[in-house]
Design a protein around this motif. Structure first.
Motif, PDB file in Angstrom:
ATOM      1  N   TYR A  20      67.754  35.108  18.655  1.00 27.85           N
ATOM      2  CA  TYR A  20      68.629  36.072  19.904  1.00 27.85           C
ATOM      3  C   TYR A  20      69.408  37.111  19.345  1.00 27.85           C
ATOM      4  O   TYR A  20      69.545  37.157  18.001  1.00 27.85           O
ATOM      5  CB  TYR A  20      69.278  34.866  20.478  1.00 27.85           C
ATOM      6  CG  TYR A  20      68.650  33.802  21.493  1.00 27.85           C
ATOM      7  CD1 TYR A  20      68.203  34.266  22.482  1.00 27.85           C
ATOM      8  CD2 TYR A  20      68.626  32.509  20.795  1.00 27.85           C
ATOM      9  CE1 TYR A  20      67.516  33.032  23.198  1.00 27.85           C
ATOM     10  CE2 TYR A  20      67.859  31.676  21.616  1.00 27.85           C
ATOM     11  CZ  TYR A  20      67.250  31.923  22.919  1.00 27.85           C
ATOM     12  OH  TYR A  20      66.925  30.818  23.466  1.00 27.85           O
ATOM     13  N   SER A  65      69.418  29.846  17.759  1.00 29.96           N
ATOM     14  CA  SER A  65      68.882  31.146  17.227  1.00 29.96           C
ATOM     15  C   SER A  65      68.678  31.004  15.738  1.00 29.96           C
ATOM     16  O   SER A  65      69.592  30.797  14.969  1.00 29.96           O
ATOM     17  CB  SER A  65      69.864  32.399  17.528  1.00 29.96           C
ATOM     18  OG  SER A  65      69.125  33.372  17.028  1.00 29.96           O
ATOM     19  N   PRO A 109      64.566  36.845  23.511  1.00 29.78           N
ATOM     20  CA  PRO A 109      64.570  36.601  22.085  1.00 29.78           C
ATOM     21  C   PRO A 109      63.242  37.253  21.334  1.00 29.78           C
ATOM     22  O   PRO A 109      62.272  37.439  21.993  1.00 29.78           O
ATOM     23  CB  PRO A 109      64.405  34.900  21.964  1.00 29.78           C
ATOM     24  CG  PRO A 109      63.517  34.505  23.187  1.00 29.78           C
ATOM     25  CD  PRO A 109      63.910  35.594  24.240  1.00 29.78           C
ATOM     26  N   GLU A 148      72.225  34.907  24.683  1.00 32.60           N
ATOM     27  CA  GLU A 148      70.965  34.046  25.286  1.00 32.60           C
ATOM     28  C   GLU A 148      70.331  34.670  26.337  1.00 32.60           C
ATOM     29  O   GLU A 148      69.398  34.060  26.731  1.00 32.60           O
ATOM     30  CB  GLU A 148      71.295  32.584  25.053  1.00 32.60           C
ATOM     31  CG  GLU A 148      71.646  31.939  23.933  1.00 32.60           C
ATOM     32  CD  GLU A 148      71.912  30.485  23.905  1.00 32.60           C
ATOM     33  OE1 GLU A 148      71.821  29.951  25.117  1.00 32.60           O
ATOM     34  OE2 GLU A 148      72.145  30.027  22.793  1.00 32.60           O
TER      35      GLU A 148
END
Length: 602
Positions: free
Chosen positions: A228, A399, A379, A375
């Motif tokens: 992320y 992440s 990603p 988030e």
């Protein structure tokens, strides 16, 4: 071939030894006839150890000088020095060093013991009564108290003692019950050494500091997971605009080497040439091991075909972050005498033990990495998904990106040594536009403050008053108190190829509450520049790892344990049974079964 020929020595049939008279001159070789003879005394102490701390000349030196000058052959203390033979040229080889010493200068300005005694005795000559008694060489007076090393002046009733604080301005002031702090119990080892373990080698940290090895840039084999984006708003966090640390429920996998399916696939591949398999957390610990203080252990498995797997034990020291491990006075245990007779009632002592601080620091480090990731943005996914996440029921993934990289540790082309390492990345910094690729891959770590007034704080300043104004001083103190932890963070970032390392400064909302924390600031560090500031040598770390690999290569196939001694700077290498982990688990299960059940309360 070298040889030595004995000279011809004439003998005298009537007497013992060489002939006398004219025959003696002929018996002496011609090259030695013109050299004068320097007599010596049997009392000369040949091989005597020189005492460089003694001020002035000793009695033996004075006696020897007086003997050479011909003034006296009697020692001042009553002992006699045998004279040299009468008429001998005693000054033939005399050496006078007064002129040579004139070119030297004194470097050490500390006063010797003899000088202090002379000063004390001369200062006490005019004193009366207690002045003479106070100036004696004994350190204890009539009442049993220790007399300070201070100057005395003559008086009628006693001596006038100058306070020690005025004489030693920079001396450390003793704290409460400091005399008990030196009587702490020895640390316990991270793993119990069984009697059937065979110790194969032992390496001290002094030797490890001298190792060097240059390693080229690694080769990327595969990449897994998703990252992320880092939330840039946390760059503006300060002491005045702090943010609370919010725990988040995320799933982060960190399995050991043998449980990694990707490493097993690489090891079994026919194209594989690597012999060593390891994770970045274990490799960073080995590379920074000379800075470690607390105990740790690494399990090593060597197969029949020569492959080596470096593993960690479950719930071992690799899963937790230490606090102030390298401080001059690290955190103390609850039963330490400095906590008083009833430490269970002391809240500050209960929450500031090494184990409690380690759990708190691990909690803070994980949740800070989860919180600073945005988030809501898309990603960045690597070429393969997370290899450890099997189903969506396990929870939301954190992440995390895994890079599998190969390092070449060979010193000879005919004997190659290659290592496969699993490294981790925590987030990425987005590019200038939404469609631009990530500009940087980063790792995220934390430094935490628990209580600046508690034992084990290591002299750290109060972050709420110094972090914004003197952040450099705070970082320098953390480098001193947490040298091993920061070095591990830095090496892990370098191994993963991270462009930057984001460090958060986390403190307790209340010094007596270890469950609520606030984010007081963040800083960016380039891993290689931070390693240079900490005086850490990456070449030294690779030299340590190659030395450990050579120890395993020389040993037969089997299972081994590398143990850091809990109280000494030494690493021990043991050969252990192949099922020693299973035996430990069986013993724990037997103890749990044998333990009596607690009675139910009515």
């Amino acid at each position: 071939m070298a040889h030595f020929q004995l000279p011809e020595v004439p003998t005298d049939d009537g007497l013992w030894g060489p002939p006398t008279g004219l025959g003696a001159a002929q018996a002496l070789p011609e090259e030695f006839r013109q050299i004068p003879f320097s007599p010596f005394s049997k009392s000369d102490r040949i091989g005597r150890i020189a005492d460089w701390n003694t001020s002035g000349s000793t009695s033996d030196d004075r006696n020897a000088a007086s003997t050479v000058s011909g003034r006296s052959t009697r020692n001042t203390r009553g002992g006699s020095v045998p004279a040299y033979p009468t008429g001998a040229p005693v000054n033939t080889f005399a050496y006078f060093h007064a002129e040579d010493e004139s070119s030297f200068s004194v470097v050490d300005n500390s006063r010797s013991t003899a000088t202090r005694r002379g000063a004390a005795s001369s200062a006490a000559r005019g004193a009366r009564g207690g002045a003479q008694a106070g100036a004696r060489t004994s350190a204890f007076g009539r009442g049993g108290a220790q007399a300070p090393a201070a100057s005395t002046r003559g008086g009628r009733g006693g001596a006038r003692v100058t306070p020690v604080s005025t004489m030693q301005r920079g001396a450390r002031r003793g704290g409460y019950r400091d005399w008990e702090r030196t009587q702490r119990k020895a640390r316990e080892a991270s793993i119990t050494v069984a009697p059937d373990w065979e110790q194969l080698s032992e390496i001290d940290f002094v030797r490890l500091h001298k190792l060097r090895m240059d390693v080229e840039a690694p080769e990327d084999l595969a990449s897994y997971g998703a990252l992320y984006a880092y939330d840039r708003s946390y760059d503006r966090v300060s002491v005045r605009f702090e943010r609370p640390l919010q725990p988040r429920d995320r799933v982060h996998y960190n399995p050991t080497t043998s449980d990694d399916p990707v490493i097993q696939e690489i090891a079994e591949s026919p194209d594989n040439k690597a012999q060593v398999f390891i994770t970045d957390s274990i490799l960073a610990l080995l590379m920074c091991s000379p800075r470690s203080v607390y105990p740790w252990d690494v399990v090593i498995t060597k197969t029949e075909d020569g492959k080596m797997f470096f593993d960690k034990r479950a719930n071992g020291p690799f899963d937790f972050v230490t606090v102030n491990e390298n401080a001059t006075e690290p955190p103390i245990e609850l039963n330490d005498p400095a906590n008083g007779p009833n430490p269970e009632r002391n809240v500050r002592a209960r929450i500031n033990t090494p184990s409690a601080l380690s759990l708190e620091a691990t909690f803070v480090n994980e949740n800070f990495g989860f919180q600073v990731c945005d988030e809501s943005k898309k990603p960045y996914k690597f070429s393969h998904p997370n290899p450890f996440h099997t189903s969506a029921d396990d929870g939301q993934l954190a992440s995390c990106g895994y890079r599998y990289r190969r390092f070449n540790l060979s010193t000879d082309e005919e004997d190659p040594v290659e290592m496969v390492v699993r490294t981790e990345l925590n987030a990425y910094v987005p590019g200038a536009t939404a469609k631009a690729p990530p500009s940087q891959f980063i790792t995220i770590r934390t430094l935490n403050e628990f209580d600046s007034r508690a034992p084990g704080a290591g002299g750290a300043p109060d972050w709420r008053s110094r972090l914004d104004q003197s952040r450099g001083a705070v970082v320098a103190t953390e480098m001193k108190n947490n040298s091993f932890k920061l070095a591990r963070f830095t090496v892990q970032s370098i191994l993963a190829g991270a462009d930057n390392m984001k460090v958060g400064f986390i403190s307790r909302a209340n010094p007596l509450d270890p469950y609520r924390h606030v984010i007081m600031g963040t800083s960016w560090f380039k891993p290689k520049e931070l390693a240079a500031q900490m005086a850490y040598s990456l070449a030294n770390g690779w030299g340590i790892v190659r030395t450990i690999i050579d120890l395993v290569r020389d040993a037969p196939p089997g299972k081994f344990v590398l143990v850091k001694d809990p109280n000494r700077p030494i690493i021990k290498f043991f050969k252990v049974p192949n099922d020693f982990d299973q035996n430990a688990e069986e013993e724990e299960e037997e103890e749990e079964e044998a333990a009596p059940e607690a009675p139910e309360e009515e």
